[in-house]
Write an enzyme that holds these catalytic residues in place. Structure first.
Site, PDB file in Angstrom:
ATOM      1  N   ARG A  85       0.842  -1.198   0.000  1.00 11.18           N
ATOM      2  CA  ARG A  85       0.000   0.000   0.000  1.00 11.18           C
ATOM      3  C   ARG A  85       0.877   1.248   0.000  1.00 11.18           C
ATOM      4  NH1 ARG A  85      -3.391  -0.315   4.884  1.00 11.18           N
ATOM      5  NH2 ARG A  85      -4.643  -1.764   3.664  1.00 11.18           N
ATOM      6  N   ARG A 154      -1.228   6.764   9.532  1.00  9.21           N
ATOM      7  CA  ARG A 154      -1.387   6.253   8.172  1.00  9.21           C
ATOM      8  C   ARG A 154      -1.495   7.413   7.165  1.00  9.21           C
ATOM      9  NH1 ARG A 154      -3.565   0.932   8.307  1.00  9.21           N
ATOM     10  NH2 ARG A 154      -2.647  -0.188  10.055  1.00  9.21           N
ATOM     11  N   LYS A 223      -2.940   1.493  14.856  1.00 10.37           N
ATOM     12  CA  LYS A 223      -2.917   2.459  13.758  1.00 10.37           C
ATOM     13  C   LYS A 223      -3.576   3.770  14.162  1.00 10.37           C
ATOM     14  CE  LYS A 223      -7.102   0.303  11.884  1.00 10.37           C
ATOM     15  NZ  LYS A 223      -7.645  -0.485  10.779  1.00 10.37           N
ATOM     16  N   LYS A 225      -5.251   7.485  12.256  1.00 10.44           N
ATOM     17  CA  LYS A 225      -5.700   8.017  10.971  1.00 10.44           C
ATOM     18  C   LYS A 225      -6.104   9.483  11.099  1.00 10.44           C
ATOM     19  CE  LYS A 225      -7.312   3.494   9.380  1.00 10.44           C
ATOM     20  NZ  LYS A 225      -8.464   2.697   8.892  1.00 10.44           N
ATOM     21  N   CYS A 445     -15.027  -3.042   0.488  1.00  8.80           N
ATOM     22  CA  CYS A 445     -13.640  -3.412   0.772  1.00  8.80           C
ATOM     23  C   CYS A 445     -13.240  -4.582  -0.137  1.00  8.80           C
ATOM     24  CB  CYS A 445     -13.479  -3.789   2.237  1.00  8.80           C
ATOM     25  SG  CYS A 445     -14.234  -5.362   2.690  1.00  8.80           S
ATOM     26  N   CYS A 451      -8.174 -11.002   1.519  1.00  7.39           N
ATOM     27  CA  CYS A 451      -8.093 -10.502   2.893  1.00  7.39           C
ATOM     28  C   CYS A 451      -8.270 -11.639   3.891  1.00  7.39           C
ATOM     29  CB  CYS A 451      -9.146  -9.429   3.141  1.00  7.39           C
ATOM     30  SG  CYS A 451      -9.127  -8.828   4.850  1.00  7.39           S
ATOM     31  N   CYS A 490     -16.070  -8.003   6.803  1.00  9.99           N
ATOM     32  CA  CYS A 490     -15.933  -8.220   8.243  1.00  9.99           C
ATOM     33  C   CYS A 490     -16.189  -6.884   8.925  1.00  9.99           C
ATOM     34  CB  CYS A 490     -14.542  -8.767   8.584  1.00  9.99           C
ATOM     35  SG  CYS A 490     -13.244  -7.506   8.630  1.00  9.99           S
ATOM     36  N   CYS A 494     -12.970  -1.231   7.010  1.00  7.19           N
ATOM     37  CA  CYS A 494     -12.202  -0.705   5.884  1.00  7.19           C
ATOM     38  C   CYS A 494     -13.083  -0.034   4.832  1.00  7.19           C
ATOM     39  CB  CYS A 494     -11.386  -1.822   5.234  1.00  7.19           C
ATOM     40  SG  CYS A 494     -10.140  -2.543   6.330  1.00  7.19           S
TER      41      CYS A 494
END
Length: 575
Positions: A85, A154, A223, A225, A445, A451, A490, A494
């Protein structure tokens, strides 16, 4: 609940600290033994520890789940590959970079690339032994994947239409400034992938130490953001971020940013102590203050975030555990000043704009609808080829959106015909008006087949589901209504499903939880309405709701507001 006691920073290496904390501690600032592991010819995989560590280098190890059982029967290891990514603050790429990235997808990837919901670009299908060459090719395009993943800040997002006004143009560069300011300082990425000679900094006593002025040896608990939105457009879903910055205009200039903190959409089925949360707006800062506000907010999460249970380690849980009042006091103390009063603003929509638009500098840009960000050639159109041909002529820039779409920027009037001709030749419409409002506003996603977290399909299934829902839209006269539907495989968030007016979250193969009632402008989460539905139940349930919407809506009322107003969520039925 507010806590009166002053919390103490958490010890990253407490005896009950998570395994990932110990991996970071022993990694020598993200180096570990990645070099040896990626040279191991025995397997296409890397060790479990390095699976965690390589995330900090912008990559996830995956395997092709479509063939997993077949390979297992043949006594073969899974078909491992890596997703990489890119870090692209604000989603901005030049035509030259686009061509080079297209080359990477063809040479090292699976022949496609994918725009993410954070304005980044992903490559899938990179085999272990091509990782280094891939990253070197990215470096040749003046791009990297540092902080693309991992327990760091991120990719920083920003409303991607900077040329609509001089105000937009003034705001947009702050995405890159914030990204650079919060970037990890370890040189591990450059040493491992770009053959930079390892350097060491000597401190008192002659001990070698890598200096990470923000992150320290253990980086963040999870993470982090950040996104910038420019009202009236909330196309970044700014409240979904740990820090949401809302640009405030005064006399055509950037006065500063309203600051919202604590957003995060992921949760875990079966754990009621995990939940989605929208960011809380706490104050206003000037442009000169915004880098310090971001730095110290991240530092507070570094010091007080949960490092024992990664399910509870996002910033939203830190805020709710200690309280917003405590956080504001802590932030003000570290800053040496208090944030100003929140300034008025208004959001209208979280959606993108498609088609041609003129800009303040006399140029044009074109908003293109991509199906879930996937850049590919298929039986109906050759989008990948078309975009490469446009890029090869160097007549525009490329700007990715947070809704997985693409804007061609800076097109002169004389080149509009060229762009249109190339797109038409390859079967791609420059205008999205032929698509239903539901399809134009859909997000999915990746989910299966790559994934590892996915419980059900998303990207590969949502187009088919929307085609079946369009039968209901046509029946009820709603084809052109802007209704926002989002699907994830899930509950990790995302695809931002919990911010869809219609949200579908995979529960198991072919079955989804149905969520309803998010706001059209992104300031309200949706609510679980039905659980564990198969396709027939989804279609039947939504057909009934759409019929009611068509018959009983107030003029111009969004679908999410209608569901809330009519009380459907109060009578929700959970199986």
């Amino acid at each position: 609940m507010e806590h009166t006691a002053t919390p103490k920073p958490l010890n990253a290496l407490a005896p009950n600290g998570s395994a990932v904390e110990h991996i970071k501690d022993s990694s020598n600032y993200l180096r570990g033994n990645l070099v040896d592991d990626f040279h191991n010819p025995i397997t296409g995989a890397i060790s479990e520890d390095n699976v965690q560590l390589v995330k900090f280098h912008g990559s996830y190890m995956q395997d092709n789940r479509d063939v997993r059982l077949h390979r297992q029967d043949k006594k073969l290891e899974p078909a491992y590959s890596f997703m990489i990514r890119l870090r692209v603050a604000g989603g901005d790429l030049s035509a030259e970079q686009w061509v080079k990235l297209d080359d990477i997808s063809n040479r090292y990837g699976n022949g496609t690339s994918r725009i993410t919901t954070r304005q980044a670009l992903q490559f899938h299908g990179i085999i272990k032994f091509d990782m280094k060459n891939t990253i070197k090719a990215m470096d040749a395009a003046l791009l990297d994947s540092i902080a693309g993943c991992g327990d760091v800040n991120r990719n920083v997002m920003c409303t991607p239409d900077p040329t609509l006004s001089s105000f937009h143009a003034e705001v947009f560069p702050w995405a890159q400034k914030i990204s650079d300011h919060l970037l990890p300082q370890s040189r591990a990425y450059h040493e491992i992938w770009l053959d930079e000679e390892q350097g060491k900094t000597l401190v008192a006593g002659g001990e070698a130490e890598e200096i990470e002025p923000l992150y320290g040896k253990h980086y963040l608990p999870r993470k982090f953001k950040i996104a910038i939105a420019i009202p009236p457009f909330n196309d970044m879903d700014v409240y979904a971020n740990d820090i949401g910055l809302i640009a405030i205009e005064q006399n055509g200039k950037l006065a500063g940013f309203n600051v919202a903190v604590g957003g995060g959409l992921g949760f875990t089925f079966g754990r009621e102590d995990t939940y989605a949360r929208l960011a809380s707006t706490i104050g206003f800062c000037t442009p000169e203050q915004v880098l310090d506000v971001c730095f110290h907010t991240v530092a507070i999460q570094r010091d007080y975030g949960n490092r024992q249970d990664r399910k509870l380690s996002r910033f939203k849980y830190t805020l709710d555990r200690h309280g917003l009042d405590w956080f504001k006091r802590e932030l003000n103390t570290r800053l040496g000043f208090a944030l100003g009063k929140v300034r008025p603003f208004e959001f209208e929509t979280t959606g993108d704009r498609f088609g041609w638009r003129s800009t303040t500098d006399g140029l044009w840009h074109l908003g293109l609808r991509l199906e879930y960000g996937r850049v590919l050639d298929n039986d109906t159109h050759h989008l990948k080829t078309a975009l490469r041909e446009i890029a090869a002529q160097n007549i525009c820039g490329f700007r990715m959106t947070g809704n997985q779409n693409l804007i061609l920027t800076g097109v002169s009037e004389e080149h509009i015909g060229t762009v249109e001709s190339i797109l038409q030749t390859h079967g791609y419409a420059s205008d999205a008006s032929h698509l239903s409002g539901l399809r134009r506003n859909s997000i999915a996603c990746v989910a299966l087949n790559t994934c590892p977290q996915a419980m059900a399909e998303a990207e590969r299934y949502l187009p088919e589901l929307i085609s079946k829902l369009e039968v209901s839209l046509d029946k009820h006269g709603l084809r052109h209504d802007e209704i926002k539907i989002r699907m994830t495989g899930c509950p990790n968030g995302c695809g931002r499903s919990v911010l869809g007016e219609i949200g579908l979250i995979g529960k198991s193969p072919g079955r989804y939880n149905l969520y309803l009632g998010a706001s059209f402008n992104g300031d309200r989460l949706n609510t679980l309405y039905r659980e564990n539905l198969d396709e027939a139940a989804i279609l039947n349930t939504l057909d009934g709701l759409l019929a009611e919407f068509a018959a009983k809506r107030i003029e111009s009322e969004p679908f999410g507001d209608f569901v809330v107003r009519k009380g459907y969520l109060a009578s929700k039925h959970i199986q």
